[in-house]
Design an enzyme around this catalytic site. Structure first.
Site, PDB file in Angstrom:
ATOM      1  N   ASP A   1      -1.117  -6.145  -0.217  1.00 21.94           N
ATOM      2  CA  ASP A   1      -1.478  -5.521   1.039  1.00 21.94           C
ATOM      3  C   ASP A   1      -2.994  -5.369   1.198  1.00 21.94           C
ATOM      4  O   ASP A   1      -3.696  -5.006   0.244  1.00 21.94           O
ATOM      5  CB  ASP A   1      -0.856  -4.120   1.138  1.00 21.94           C
TER       6      ASP A   1
ATOM      7  N   LYS B   1      -1.274  -9.453   2.779  1.00 25.77           N
ATOM      8  CA  LYS B   1      -0.499  -8.994   3.938  1.00 25.77           C
ATOM      9  C   LYS B   1      -1.355  -8.056   4.770  1.00 25.77           C
ATOM     10  O   LYS B   1      -1.972  -7.136   4.241  1.00 25.77           O
ATOM     11  CB  LYS B   1       0.788  -8.282   3.517  1.00 25.77           C
TER      12      LYS B   1
ATOM     13  N   ASP C   1       0.821  -1.206   0.000  1.00 24.17           N
ATOM     14  CA  ASP C   1       0.000   0.000   0.000  1.00 24.17           C
ATOM     15  C   ASP C   1       0.859   1.261   0.000  1.00 24.17           C
ATOM     16  O   ASP C   1       0.342   2.379  -0.085  1.00 24.17           O
ATOM     17  CB  ASP C   1      -1.000   0.014   1.157  1.00 24.17           C
ATOM     18  N   SER C   2       2.177   1.070   0.023  1.00 21.43           N
ATOM     19  CA  SER C   2       3.103   2.190  -0.190  1.00 21.43           C
ATOM     20  C   SER C   2       2.904   2.806  -1.569  1.00 21.43           C
ATOM     21  O   SER C   2       3.394   3.901  -1.845  1.00 21.43           O
ATOM     22  CB  SER C   2       4.555   1.727  -0.021  1.00 21.43           C
TER      23      SER C   2
ATOM     24  N   GLU D   1      -1.496  -5.746   8.512  1.00 19.93           N
ATOM     25  CA  GLU D   1      -0.651  -5.108   9.529  1.00 19.93           C
ATOM     26  C   GLU D   1      -1.242  -5.236  10.935  1.00 19.93           C
ATOM     27  O   GLU D   1      -2.423  -4.958  11.148  1.00 19.93           O
ATOM     28  CB  GLU D   1      -0.481  -3.620   9.209  1.00 19.93           C
TER      29      GLU D   1
ATOM     30  N   GLU E   1       9.499  -4.805  10.478  1.00 24.81           N
ATOM     31  CA  GLU E   1      10.016  -3.526   9.995  1.00 24.81           C
ATOM     32  C   GLU E   1      10.537  -2.662  11.133  1.00 24.81           C
ATOM     33  O   GLU E   1       9.874  -2.483  12.156  1.00 24.81           O
ATOM     34  CB  GLU E   1       8.919  -2.756   9.243  1.00 24.81           C
TER      35      GLU E   1
END
Length: 272
Positions: free
Chosen positions: A82, A112, A43-44, A114, A179
């Site tokens: 994401d 993915k 999602d970056s 978070e 991270e």
């Protein structure tokens, strides 16, 4: 195509796993040609290609649109997509419906998600047959609370991260991304877990590494984190475009070499 079993075997054999983000057809095609093991459609993309201020603005439609392009560019690479902000944590049934849509429509190999609070989500997705990669440590969707800084810097926070990693593995996570955590802590977690651990700003003792495509190639990047290493320089694009602009204005382009010859054609002839 790499499979999850193959990635597990790579961990067991101490063979490092490479991962790079990609957001479109050409970047995915490059990654596959470079034989990168896994691609993350992160999602970056919100900041790198859409111009958003943060990942929070990224929608499920954004992720599907870009992930489909990535799959077309890298049909033989293990692709992880994401789950964007707001697409999980609202309602279990709704969360699962969105996960199915994202997984099915993108033809991803895994999603993915978070945060360590998503153990039930991980279980639900696994029961549905959707592999989940858990993202711990610095989680960009939560930077409004955590900030962009190293995580787990105290003994208590380090123990909590270990507990969180074990919890998401127990819930069924197929892989974990760590991270911005201390390298010794990342090593400890990697040794404790059975699933592959991919690091970003977590030292070289994890099972693999992930970096953002645009960071690696210095492509439109204004700030780079401490853990980023550049392997190319796409900033030459600005200079090239400025040169093109200059030659158009001065009528240097197009020249004879880039122009079709002016001629009168006879019937049946073809132009060059």
């Amino acid at each position: 195509m790499k499979t999850l079993n193959q990635l597990m075997t790579m961990k067991q054999n101490n063979e490092k796993i490479s991962m790079i983000t990609a957001y479109d057809f050409p970047s995915a095609k490059q990654a596959e040609a470079a034989q990168i093991d896994t691609i993350l459609v992160g999602d970056s993309l919100g900041m790198t290609v859409l111009g958003y201020e943060s990942t929070v603005q990224v929608t499920i439609e954004d992720m599907i649109h870009h992930a489909k392009a990535v799959r077309r560019g890298a049909p033989n690479t293990y692709v992880i997509v994401d789950v964007p902000f707001g697409a999980v944590g609202l309602n279990e049934q709704y969360d699962l419906e969105l996960a199915v849509k994202l997984y099915r429509d993108t033809q991803a190999n895994a999603l993915k998600a978070e945060g360590a609070h998503l153990t039930q989500y991980i279980k639900n997705c696994r029961n549905m047959g959707i592999p989940i990669v858990s993202h711990l440590g610095l989680t960009p969707q939560s930077v409004g609370i955590t900030g962009y800084k190293m995580q787990a810097s105290t003994k208590a926070a380090a123990q909590q991260l270990v507990d969180d990693a074990l919890a998401v593995q127990q819930a069924g996570a197929s892989m974990i991304v760590l991270e911005a955590v201390p390298s010794d802590l990342a090593q400890d977690i990697t040794l404790k877990l059975d699933v592959p651990v991919i690091g970003i700003g977590a030292g070289n003792s994890t099972n693999g590494q992930v970096l953002v495509y645009h960071d690696v190639l210095n492509y439109g990047v204004e700030h780079q984190a401490k853990f980023v290493k550049q392997y190319g320089d796409f900033s030459v694009g600005t200079k090239a475009l400025a040169k093109y602009n200059e030659e158009v204005k001065s009528q240097q382009f197009p020249d004879a070499a880039h122009t079709y010859k002016k001629q009168v054609l006879e019937a049946g002839e073809e132009s060059e």
